[in-house]
Design an enzyme around this catalytic site. Structure first.
Site, short mmCIF file in Angstrom:
data_model
loop_
_atom_site.label_atom_id
_atom_site.label_comp_id
_atom_site.label_asym_id
_atom_site.label_seq_id
_atom_site.Cartn_x
_atom_site.Cartn_y
_atom_site.Cartn_z
N GLU A 78 25.91 -9.24 -5.76
CA GLU A 78 26.50 -8.17 -6.55
C GLU A 78 26.36 -8.43 -8.06
O GLU A 78 26.58 -9.55 -8.52
CB GLU A 78 27.98 -7.99 -6.20
N ARG A 88 39.61 2.53 1.67
CA ARG A 88 39.36 3.49 2.75
C ARG A 88 40.21 3.17 3.98
O ARG A 88 40.48 4.05 4.81
CB ARG A 88 37.88 3.51 3.12
N CYS A 141 36.71 -6.71 -1.46
CA CYS A 141 35.56 -7.46 -1.97
C CYS A 141 35.39 -7.22 -3.47
O CYS A 141 35.30 -8.16 -4.26
CB CYS A 141 34.28 -7.07 -1.22
N HIS A 165 27.60 -10.17 -0.82
CA HIS A 165 27.92 -9.46 0.41
C HIS A 165 26.95 -9.87 1.51
O HIS A 165 25.76 -10.04 1.26
CB HIS A 165 27.81 -7.94 0.20
#
Length: 214
Positions: A78, A88, A141, A165
């Protein structure tokens, strides 16, 4: 040199998380650097508490956090974390913040201060699918990546930080749709080892603002 590597506990009803399963497989020394491995909670805010305690105890030169990105087919290093919690699903304590800043006094975003492109290149040289990612999501994350970089910005200017990730493990895809990508824990661990070697060997390549020199 010391590198703190973190992996999340299982979340969302899962019984395993490829992040920490791979972190556990890492050797204790990589390219001459001591590797400190810890599991962190998949909980907004508490993730930082555990990382902060480890930073205060071990005084690492770099912090590399690792998390699951189910559905991605390769390792993704990232580049940026954003100041937003938009969950979510609930975290492991049932919290589900929406449209909420992580830090009121933080920047809108922080760039990783690890050699992101070099890490990807080292992984590819080991024949492991890898690429740079420009979205760490808005769940825990991104939360820990942002919190670590905020911590570095405000308190530990000589420390560096970033996030990787990783895909599902094969055993996680048994009941998922056909074609769902996965990667064995051993290959994920090898990719992380390559990334850590890049961190150690490309220290001079890192710029504070951009996190990359090329």
């Amino acid at each position: 040199m010391k590198i703190l590597v973190t992996g999340f506990e299982p979340f969302g009803g899962a019984v395993i998380n490829p992040a920490y399963e791979a972190v556990k497989l890492l050797p204790d020394v990589i390219a001459g650097a001591e590797v400190i491995k810890i599991e962190i909670p998949t909980v907004f805010g508490r993730d930082e508490e555990v990382v902060r305690a480890a930073v205060e105890k071990h005084h690492p030169d770099a912090v590399l956090c690792v998390g699951q990105a189910g559905g991605r087919s390769g390792i993704t290093v990232e580049k940026v974390a954003i100041n937003l919690m938009e969950a979510r699903i609930p975290d492991n304590e049932g919290k589900q913040p929406l449209d909420t800043p992580i830090r009121e006094d933080g920047e809108n975003a922080y760039f990783a201060s690890l050699p992101v492109k070099s890490m990807v290149q080292y992984m590819k040289e080991a024949k492991i699918p890898a690429r740079v990612s420009y979205t760490a999501g808005t769940f825990v994350c991104n939360d820990i990546m942002y919190r670590v970089l905020y911590m570095i910005d405000k308190e530990y200017p000589h420390m560096r930080g970033g996030f990787v990730h990783v895909p599902y493990l094969p055993e996680q895809t048994l009941d998922l749709p056909e074609g769902t990508p996965s990667m064995p824990a051993e290959m994920i661990a090898k990719a992380l080892e390559c990334g850590i070697r890049a961190i150690v060997e490309n220290e001079a390549d890192v710029k504070t603002i951009s996190g990359e020199t090329h």
